[in-house]
Design a protein around this motif. Structure first.
Motif, PDB file in Angstrom:
ATOM      1  N   ILE B 303       0.861  -1.191   0.000  1.00 34.54           N
ATOM      2  CA  ILE B 303       0.000   0.000   0.000  1.00 34.54           C
ATOM      3  C   ILE B 303       0.891   1.234   0.000  1.00 34.54           C
ATOM      4  N   VAL B 304       0.619   2.145  -0.906  1.00 34.94           N
ATOM      5  CA  VAL B 304       1.401   3.390  -0.950  1.00 34.94           C
ATOM      6  C   VAL B 304       0.439   4.578  -0.860  1.00 34.94           C
ATOM      7  N   ASP B 305       0.863   5.736  -1.352  1.00 35.36           N
ATOM      8  CA  ASP B 305       0.093   6.954  -1.084  1.00 35.36           C
ATOM      9  C   ASP B 305      -1.063   7.184  -2.064  1.00 35.36           C
ATOM     10  N   GLY B 306      -1.686   6.136  -2.543  1.00 33.80           N
ATOM     11  CA  GLY B 306      -2.857   6.290  -3.408  1.00 33.80           C
ATOM     12  C   GLY B 306      -4.127   6.271  -2.583  1.00 33.80           C
ATOM     13  N   PHE B 307      -5.269   6.565  -3.253  1.00 31.62           N
ATOM     14  CA  PHE B 307      -6.572   6.439  -2.592  1.00 31.62           C
ATOM     15  C   PHE B 307      -7.165   5.105  -3.028  1.00 31.62           C
ATOM     16  N   TYR B 308      -7.371   4.255  -2.066  1.00 32.47           N
ATOM     17  CA  TYR B 308      -7.852   2.912  -2.385  1.00 32.47           C
ATOM     18  C   TYR B 308      -9.347   2.802  -2.101  1.00 32.47           C
ATOM     19  N   PRO B 319      -7.737  11.463 -11.048  1.00 32.72           N
ATOM     20  CA  PRO B 319      -6.332  11.123 -11.363  1.00 32.72           C
ATOM     21  C   PRO B 319      -5.415  11.166 -10.151  1.00 32.72           C
ATOM     22  N   GLU B 320      -5.769  11.989  -9.154  1.00 31.67           N
ATOM     23  CA  GLU B 320      -4.888  12.071  -7.973  1.00 31.67           C
ATOM     24  C   GLU B 320      -5.043  10.855  -7.059  1.00 31.67           C
ATOM     25  N   ALA B 321      -5.937   9.938  -7.410  1.00 30.47           N
ATOM     26  CA  ALA B 321      -6.044   8.706  -6.618  1.00 30.47           C
ATOM     27  C   ALA B 321      -4.832   7.806  -6.843  1.00 30.47           C
ATOM     28  N   TRP B 322      -4.135   8.016  -7.976  1.00 29.18           N
ATOM     29  CA  TRP B 322      -2.958   7.173  -8.254  1.00 29.18           C
ATOM     30  C   TRP B 322      -1.771   7.697  -7.449  1.00 29.18           C
ATOM     31  N   PRO B 323      -0.953   6.803  -6.922  1.00 27.72           N
ATOM     32  CA  PRO B 323       0.127   7.244  -6.031  1.00 27.72           C
ATOM     33  C   PRO B 323       1.119   8.184  -6.702  1.00 27.72           C
ATOM     34  N   ALA B 324       1.694   9.069  -5.903  1.00 29.36           N
ATOM     35  CA  ALA B 324       2.632  10.068  -6.432  1.00 29.36           C
ATOM     36  C   ALA B 324       4.059   9.816  -5.952  1.00 29.36           C
ATOM     37  N   THR B 325       4.212   9.387  -4.713  1.00 29.65           N
ATOM     38  CA  THR B 325       5.568   9.215  -4.171  1.00 29.65           C
ATOM     39  C   THR B 325       5.887   7.748  -3.843  1.00 29.65           C
ATOM     40  N   TYR B 326       4.887   6.877  -3.877  1.00 34.84           N
ATOM     41  CA  TYR B 326       5.061   5.438  -3.665  1.00 34.84           C
ATOM     42  C   TYR B 326       5.625   5.143  -2.272  1.00 34.84           C
ATOM     43  N   GLN B 327       5.183   5.962  -1.310  1.00 30.28           N
ATOM     44  CA  GLN B 327       5.625   5.833   0.084  1.00 30.28           C
ATOM     45  C   GLN B 327       4.490   5.230   0.900  1.00 30.28           C
ATOM     46  N   ASN B 328       4.804   4.271   1.719  1.00 30.46           N
ATOM     47  CA  ASN B 328       3.781   3.666   2.567  1.00 30.46           C
ATOM     48  C   ASN B 328       3.303   4.677   3.605  1.00 30.46           C
ATOM     49  N   PRO B 329       1.983   4.851   3.763  1.00 30.85           N
ATOM     50  CA  PRO B 329       1.511   5.886   4.691  1.00 30.85           C
ATOM     51  C   PRO B 329       1.734   5.549   6.159  1.00 30.85           C
ATOM     52  N   ASN B 330       1.899   4.281   6.490  1.00 28.11           N
ATOM     53  CA  ASN B 330       2.076   3.910   7.896  1.00 28.11           C
ATOM     54  C   ASN B 330       3.546   3.822   8.303  1.00 28.11           C
ATOM     55  N   TYR B 331       4.377   3.367   7.391  1.00 27.27           N
ATOM     56  CA  TYR B 331       5.817   3.315   7.646  1.00 27.27           C
ATOM     57  C   TYR B 331       6.472   4.194   6.592  1.00 27.27           C
ATOM     58  N   ARG B 332       6.840   5.388   6.992  1.00 26.41           N
ATOM     59  CA  ARG B 332       7.248   6.392   6.000  1.00 26.41           C
ATOM     60  C   ARG B 332       8.636   6.140   5.432  1.00 26.41           C
ATOM     61  N   ASN B 333       9.337   5.183   5.959  1.00 23.51           N
ATOM     62  CA  ASN B 333      10.650   4.861   5.382  1.00 23.51           C
ATOM     63  C   ASN B 333      10.573   3.643   4.458  1.00 23.51           C
ATOM     64  N   ILE B 334       9.336   3.205   4.156  1.00 26.55           N
ATOM     65  CA  ILE B 334       9.179   2.071   3.244  1.00 26.55           C
ATOM     66  C   ILE B 334       8.493   2.560   1.964  1.00 26.55           C
ATOM     67  N   PHE B 335       9.100   2.221   0.836  1.00 23.27           N
ATOM     68  CA  PHE B 335       8.579   2.579  -0.470  1.00 23.27           C
ATOM     69  C   PHE B 335       8.353   1.291  -1.278  1.00 23.27           C
ATOM     70  N   ALA B 336       7.555   1.406  -2.322  1.00 25.74           N
ATOM     71  CA  ALA B 336       7.365   0.258  -3.216  1.00 25.74           C
ATOM     72  C   ALA B 336       7.414   0.759  -4.644  1.00 25.74           C
ATOM     73  N   ALA B 337       7.935  -0.058  -5.540  1.00 22.85           N
ATOM     74  CA  ALA B 337       8.040   0.349  -6.941  1.00 22.85           C
ATOM     75  C   ALA B 337       7.780  -0.841  -7.853  1.00 22.85           C
ATOM     76  N   GLY B 338       7.371  -0.537  -9.065  1.00 23.70           N
ATOM     77  CA  GLY B 338       7.108  -1.592 -10.056  1.00 23.70           C
ATOM     78  C   GLY B 338       5.824  -2.330  -9.732  1.00 23.70           C
TER      79      GLY B 338
END
Lengths: 107, 476
Positions: B303-308, B319-338
């Protein structure tokens, strides 16, 4: 709409395809340059400053960067040192709400 | 000195590792965790699957690249993430578990190929083939070679190629495979002995999981459906779309269609792409409790910074529902890509059959999209370490992507479908046309130019992933 015979001819006409190849390269470069956003994106931080065990009332301030532990801030004419920063709620999009716990600066 | 850990050396993870190593490698600790010691260039697996390219030409050894880029390489499988204590537990290849601490973590694991989602699917425990990884592509090539031998003996072979789950994605790879098989059989003079069948869950032929592509203007608007239909008619490829495989037995695919009817399609050779789900990582809290719900959705995607949870009708106009920074909202030092990040919904129109089966082509986020997100996350981590804040964002509703679907690899008489999408996910608020995309940046073309482009991309991407001179100016 089916592909016409005329289109089929152009699909295999090598000189025209060379032109298409160049245009395709330019289109990809155009697309990449348009989708790459310049680094103008700024997270808006709202920081709630709270004195640990002290009498100073809470202050809420906006900032364009997060407070750091050890930094000094001036609140109501008094100097405070930040001792702990924690998120008050998870960041959403470009907004982030933080709490900075402070103590009165010794110097 | 901070530690940045990356799980997965695919397009997203490897691209991020290159950027992070180049910028931070000397001052910080960059760790790549990957179960393979090579980078696999997936788009060319289609050529491996028909025997046109040897497997060694699609992989690049990682260790020498990472040594040069100041990235520490740990070969092993990540098993557990402990987000409260900031470490990953890795099962090292040929060794015991290793603890990798991190300050920032990028999850770029790619997908787990969910063959179990369709009973009887897959080369290992099922009856079908796949070109999703190197071993599968080699198996597929061998099975295809056996089919050719049968055809040479005069037998007629039924080949079913497409996707093997109602929620599969990556129809483009299957499309490439079926057209390459056709061209190969034509060259061998065996085409009249093969019956080719396209099998897909798309709502319409040529949808490719991106809602189709429209090109041209006025009365000359052409759709990817027009192009694909024309190609299949010309190549004498039959098609079955709006169908999801329920299970597969030794000689037939049992399916359900959009209307909820059940049926079967017989085959002698089947290459079906499975459903993609999130990598089976365990997320464990401070007290040993499962904290997966804070990090991943029910399919295992991060889960990242999109609106689910938005319904499709609202999602297409948000369009802003799609994630912009790919950062997990609960653990801000975790990102996801691809593929590892959870998309807020599908791009194609979703469909539930009367039997309750969800038959929706999932949003594709492979290849160029993966690499772009990997670069973006890397730049944000660099900004966080150097400036204390993120400086980049790029939603899929503002992201360019290109897909070159090879129909034959020959540089002299080959052909390919070149699809450029801008943006990748339609933005109907910004582009008020039929497909919600920029008419200049969005094109679909067929021709020899595409074959040249495919070959050029293969060469330049392999140059880039090795971190050779000028790698940063080559687009992802």
């Amino acid at each position: 709409m089916e592909i016409t015979k005329w289109e089929r001819f152009w699909m295999s006409f090598r000189l025209y395809q060379l032109w298409c190849f160049l245009v395709l390269n330019l289109r990809i470069l155009w697309g990449v340059s348009h989708s790459k956003r310049p680094p103008r994106f700024v997270i808006e931080y709202r920081v709630s400053y709270l004195e640990a065990g002290g009498s100073y009332p809470c202050t809420i301030a906006n900032a364009d960067r997060p407070p750091q532990v050890g930094h000094r801030v001036i609140l109501g004419g008094n100097r405070f040192e930040i001792i702990e920063v924690s998120p008050l709620r998870p960041p959403r999009g470009t907004f982030c709400f933080l709490q900075a716990l402070c103590k009165e600066a010794e110097d | 000195m901070a530690t940045v850990a990356i799980i997965g050396a695919g397009f997203a993870g490897h691209t991020a590792a290159l950027y992070l190593g180049h910028r931070l490698g000397r001052d910080h600790h960059i760790v790549m965790i990957s179960k393979n010691d090579y980078f696999l260039y997936l788009p060319s697996l289609v050529w491996v699957g028909v025997g046109h390219m040897p497997p060694e030409k699609v992989r690049v050894p990682l260790k020498p690249v990472y040594d040069r880029m100041h990235v520490h390489f740990v070969q092993g499988t990540a098993r557990e993430v402990h987000p409260d204590e900031n470490y990953v537990l890795v099962e090292k290849a040929g060794g015991g578990p290793v603890r990798v601490n991190y300050d920032y973590l990028l999850v770029a694991t790619g997908p787990k190929l969910n063959f179990e989602g369709t009973p009887g699917l897959g080369p290992q425990h099922g009856h079908t083939l796949s070109i999703c990884c190197l071993n599968h592509a080699i198996q597929c090539r061998d099975a295809y070679g056996q089919c050719i031998e049968r055809m040479k003996r005069g037998e007629r072979v039924r080949m079913v190629i497409g996707v093997g789950h109602p929620r599969s994605t990556c129809q483009g790879a299957a499309f490439e495979y079926i057209t390459n098989v056709h061209k190969d059989l034509v060259k061998l003079g065996l085409r009249d002995r093969a019956e080719l069948m396209w099998f897909s869950n798309e709502p319409a032929i040529g949808d490719f999981g991106v809602g189709g592509v429209y090109t041209g203007s006025g009365s000359r608007v052409r759709s990817s459906e027009d192009f694909t239909t024309s190609i299949f008619r010309e190549f004498d490829i039959k098609w079955q779309v709006r169908k999801g495989a329920r299970h597969v037995v030794a000689d037939r695919v049992c399916w359900e269609d959009y209307e909820g009817n059940f049926g079967e399609t017989e085959y002698d050779f089947a290459m079906l792409i499975p459903q993609f789900i999130g990598s089976p990582l365990k997320y464990i809290g401070r007290n040993g409790e499962d904290v997966s719900s804070k990090l991943v959705n029910q399919d295992g995607f991060v889960i990242v910074d999109g609106f689910y949870g938005l319904p499709y009708e609202r999602l297409v106009y948000t369009p802003e529902a799609w994630p912009a920074t790919y950062q997990n909202p609960n653990y801000r030092n975790i990102f996801a890509a691809g593929i590892a990040f959870a998309a807020p919904g599908s791009i194609s129109v979703p469909h539930i059959t009367r039997n309750g089966t969800n038959m929706t082509a999932s949003a594709p986020r492979t290849g160029m999209v993966s690499g772009t997100i990997g670069r973006l996350v890397a730049k944000n981590i660099i900004s966080l370490l150097e400036q204390g804040r993120m400086t980049h964002q790029e939603r899929m509703t503002e992201m360019f992507s290109a897909c070159i679907a090879s129909m034959s690899g020959s540089l002299w008489d080959g052909s390919a479908v070149s699809i450029t999408l801008f943006p990748t996910v339609p933005n109907f608020l910004r582009y008020r046309n039929r497909c919600g995309r920029d008419p200049f940046g969005t094109r679909i073309e067929i021709g020899l130019a595409g074959a040249w482009m495919k070959r050029m991309i293969h060469t330049t991407m392999l140059w880039k992933v090795q971190g050779n001179l000028g790698w940063r100016i080559i687009p992802e």
